[in-house]
Design an enzyme around this catalytic site. Sequence first.
Site, mmCIF file in Angstrom:
data_model
loop_
_atom_site.group_PDB
_atom_site.id
_atom_site.type_symbol
_atom_site.label_atom_id
_atom_site.label_comp_id
_atom_site.label_asym_id
_atom_site.label_seq_id
_atom_site.Cartn_x
_atom_site.Cartn_y
_atom_site.Cartn_z
ATOM 1 N N HIS A 94 10.148 -6.044 5.758
ATOM 2 C CA HIS A 94 9.169 -5.113 6.298
ATOM 3 C C HIS A 94 7.724 -5.521 6.051
ATOM 4 C CE1 HIS A 94 7.835 -2.660 2.705
ATOM 5 N NE2 HIS A 94 8.865 -3.300 2.183
ATOM 6 N N THR A 150 29.154 -3.045 3.070
ATOM 7 C CA THR A 150 29.119 -3.382 4.484
ATOM 8 C C THR A 150 27.734 -3.877 4.885
ATOM 9 O OG1 THR A 150 30.784 -1.704 4.967
ATOM 10 C CG2 THR A 150 29.470 -2.487 6.821
ATOM 11 N N GLN A 160 5.152 -11.029 -0.670
ATOM 12 C CA GLN A 160 3.881 -11.027 0.052
ATOM 13 C C GLN A 160 3.568 -12.388 0.671
ATOM 14 O OE1 GLN A 160 1.819 -8.446 0.644
ATOM 15 N NE2 GLN A 160 2.977 -6.946 -0.538
ATOM 16 N N CYS A 168 4.237 1.095 -4.240
ATOM 17 C CA CYS A 168 5.337 1.452 -5.145
ATOM 18 C C CYS A 168 4.855 2.237 -6.357
ATOM 19 C CB CYS A 168 6.078 0.195 -5.595
ATOM 20 S SG CYS A 168 6.863 -0.692 -4.238
#
Length: 381
Positions: free
Chosen positions: A200, A236, A178, A324
């Site tokens: 994000h 990857t 945050q 969450c």
Amino acid sequence: MRRIYLDNAATTAVSPRVLEAMLPYFTQAHGNASSIHGFGREAKRAVETARRQVMKALNAAAPQEVYFTAGGTESDNWAIKGAALARQGGHIITTAIEHHAVLHTCQWLENQGFSVTYLPVDEFGRVAAAQVEKALREDTILVSVMAANNEVGTIQPVAEIGALCRERGVLFHTDAVQAVGAMPIDVQAMKIDLLSLSGHKIHGPKGAGALYVRKGVKLDAFIHGGAQERGFRAGTENVPAIVGLGTAIEDACENLAENAAHMTALRQRLIDGLMTRISGTRLNGHPTERLPGNANLSFDRVEGEALLLRLDLMGVAGSSGSACTSGTLDPSHVLMALGLTQAQANGALRLTIGTDTTAEEIDAVLDILPPIVEDLRRMQR
């Protein structure tokens, strides 16, 4: 119907510049960053450019101190498990208000034989460096204290705790998911050994995060199966997401002071307006030492979930706490740790402002929210 988004602590929209930077790596520059041909080398260069962008944003000493992950939760897991398992035992210190990515990881380590101390916080959600010092033991191997709380926005004295841990030779990890992009972070000045961040929250893509690991800190590898991320995190590389993260953190840090001033002004406009217009309103978290865009309030005799549903019907997006933990009926562990009653915790509303939030949107919420609270209270009489 007008839609107002005030849930930026949960996630932010990808910015136009970030999206533009990412797009080529889905199509014409789509190579595997581990391949030796031209397509692969182009992808590799993009990954390393992003690594340097993160390094600069954190004031890390070298790009090799930055490892890319799939997000903040993975970074927290890797930092704590990696540090603990590399030492094969010992004592860990954290706080009662950490994100569940930290708390559940520490609980898992307790089942593996590690000892964990969960420090309490004061009424504003702050832990003091003196508390950490008092909890230190000879076998303490790691201290994990978040830079700023995701629910109430309280900023912790990270630099003081970092200096204490460095002096005592104990590793210091901070969950800065945050905080990065919202407040200055300098891993060298703050004596941080391990730092978790996520894209994000700063207008980057979901599924992109990073872990800062100070040179010389020993961690166990987190994912086995390849040489990516110097053999510590196989798989990857998600090149478009990594490019997006690098661009987002560069933008956020370049505009940090301007964005913080904008969000702080709107946050206070919102808090002051709601506390003036709605009786029985409590501000949760520290009144000043809090993130620029965070407003967390409890309303007497109002159930938070009902409030959220009514706001959503009016086009306003907010939350009752961490995304969450959405879906659970349990009161917020953060608010309970601050000393709120269960009723107060259940009546909490988190409204988080973004860089693109406007004064007109805040004023609209100040008109929308008080009648909803009054109506919900009237229904309970």
